[in-house]
Design a protein around this motif. Sequence first.
Motif, PDB file in Angstrom:
ATOM      1  N   ASP A 273       3.943   5.929   4.868  1.00 57.87           N
ATOM      2  CA  ASP A 273       5.229   5.244   4.840  1.00 57.87           C
ATOM      3  C   ASP A 273       5.236   3.975   5.680  1.00 57.87           C
ATOM      4  O   ASP A 273       6.158   3.158   5.570  1.00 57.87           O
ATOM      5  CB  ASP A 273       6.340   6.190   5.304  1.00 57.87           C
ATOM      6  CG  ASP A 273       6.546   7.345   4.319  1.00 57.87           C
ATOM      7  OD1 ASP A 273       6.346   7.117   3.106  1.00 57.87           O
ATOM      8  OD2 ASP A 273       6.886   8.458   4.756  1.00 57.87           O
ATOM      9  N   LYS A 274       4.231   3.788   6.533  1.00 56.77           N
ATOM     10  CA  LYS A 274       4.124   2.577   7.348  1.00 56.77           C
ATOM     11  C   LYS A 274       3.193   1.534   6.710  1.00 56.77           C
ATOM     12  O   LYS A 274       2.880   0.518   7.332  1.00 56.77           O
ATOM     13  CB  LYS A 274       3.632   2.924   8.749  1.00 56.77           C
ATOM     14  CG  LYS A 274       4.633   3.742   9.558  1.00 56.77           C
ATOM     15  CD  LYS A 274       4.114   4.032  10.960  1.00 56.77           C
ATOM     16  CE  LYS A 274       5.139   4.843  11.752  1.00 56.77           C
ATOM     17  NZ  LYS A 274       4.615   5.174  13.115  1.00 56.77           N
ATOM     18  N   THR A 275       2.769   1.806   5.488  1.00 52.64           N
ATOM     19  CA  THR A 275       1.893   0.868   4.773  1.00 52.64           C
ATOM     20  C   THR A 275       2.557  -0.503   4.656  1.00 52.64           C
ATOM     21  O   THR A 275       3.719  -0.610   4.261  1.00 52.64           O
ATOM     22  CB  THR A 275       1.553   1.414   3.374  1.00 52.64           C
ATOM     23  OG1 THR A 275       0.784   2.605   3.508  1.00 52.64           O
ATOM     24  CG2 THR A 275       0.759   0.397   2.566  1.00 52.64           C
ATOM     25  N   LEU A 276       1.812  -1.544   5.000  1.00 51.75           N
ATOM     26  CA  LEU A 276       2.346  -2.901   4.959  1.00 51.75           C
ATOM     27  C   LEU A 276       2.252  -3.489   3.542  1.00 51.75           C
ATOM     28  O   LEU A 276       1.389  -3.087   2.753  1.00 51.75           O
ATOM     29  CB  LEU A 276       1.563  -3.790   5.931  1.00 51.75           C
ATOM     30  CG  LEU A 276       1.661  -3.402   7.409  1.00 51.75           C
ATOM     31  CD1 LEU A 276       0.727  -4.268   8.248  1.00 51.75           C
ATOM     32  CD2 LEU A 276       3.093  -3.520   7.916  1.00 51.75           C
ATOM     33  N   PRO A 277       3.125  -4.436   3.224  1.00 54.99           N
ATOM     34  CA  PRO A 277       3.111  -5.062   1.886  1.00 54.99           C
ATOM     35  C   PRO A 277       2.014  -6.112   1.755  1.00 54.99           C
ATOM     36  O   PRO A 277       2.276  -7.308   1.641  1.00 54.99           O
ATOM     37  CB  PRO A 277       4.509  -5.668   1.774  1.00 54.99           C
ATOM     38  CG  PRO A 277       4.874  -5.995   3.180  1.00 54.99           C
ATOM     39  CD  PRO A 277       4.259  -4.921   4.038  1.00 54.99           C
TER      40      PRO A 277
END
Length: 310
Positions: free
Chosen positions: A134-138
């Motif tokens: 859920d903390k994956t960056l765009p």
Amino acid sequence: MAPKIERLTESYGLGEGPHWDVTTQSLYFLDCLGQDLVKYNPTTKKITKASAAPKQPTFIIPVQGKKNQFIISLDKELAIVSWDGESDKFTIVEKLCVADESPETADNKFNDGKCDSSGRLWAGTLNIDKEDEDKTLPLGTLYSFDAKRQLKGQVRQVRLTNGLAFNDKTKKMFYIDTLKGSVDQFDFDVTNGVITNRRVWFTLAKNNVPGKPDGMTIDTDGNLWVAVFEGARVIKVDGHKAETLLDTIQMPAQQVTSVAFGGPNLDELYVTSASFQYKGRTPPPPENGALYRITGTGSKGLPANNFKLN
């Protein structure tokens, strides 16, 4: 009559990218974590694999008019490979391109990929936060890659690129960035490969669907079939009326990853799943990570588009 669900294989770490090949009447898919191309022959029930290690493949699509040739991803490369579907090795015919070569995207990899009716490939990149998804960056981009060997960034700042589906009749493209929790729709000019007017089409949370949207396909009525990761289900979404859930099929696997219509009449729904550790829990085999076939849905798919290369 309720749909019938059959488990066809043992467990894979991450089954993904099912593609029904009309010519060979077989299903190609991937074990991404096992770094394998996989072929399933429903007539003989034979399963064959070819290793792509140390790189990770995430889709395999036949090249139009080229026997035993496929476009595949290898980490963040696109390549044409030759594989007879029987041996445990393939050969690289041509390396086509490398995506995301800037320093901040050095660790990006391709994920899901499909071709539109012109034979143009659409595939996106990502860099998943392995500690907390859920903390994956765009940092990802949805690309198109055409017969002229042009790699074009179509959607920027993608977190977890996934399912794709095209409706030529309504001139729409449907697309999933998994961590948005929705299926989005674009107006689609297939001739020129241009997408515009992005809008949210279906939101899982609004429709009380647990889990996250993953792979996707479309049926002959223009409705969408979406695999729900961590939701233990495949959902049927109205492709003509937004935010409309038409049906739900509960699956034996928790991590449902993708779907594709296949079979002689294209009325069998093949479903891939995964069995890797996610948020501290690893769903057990053999149900989790298996390939499934669902019959009796009352729906039919379209022949999968192959890749066209000049």
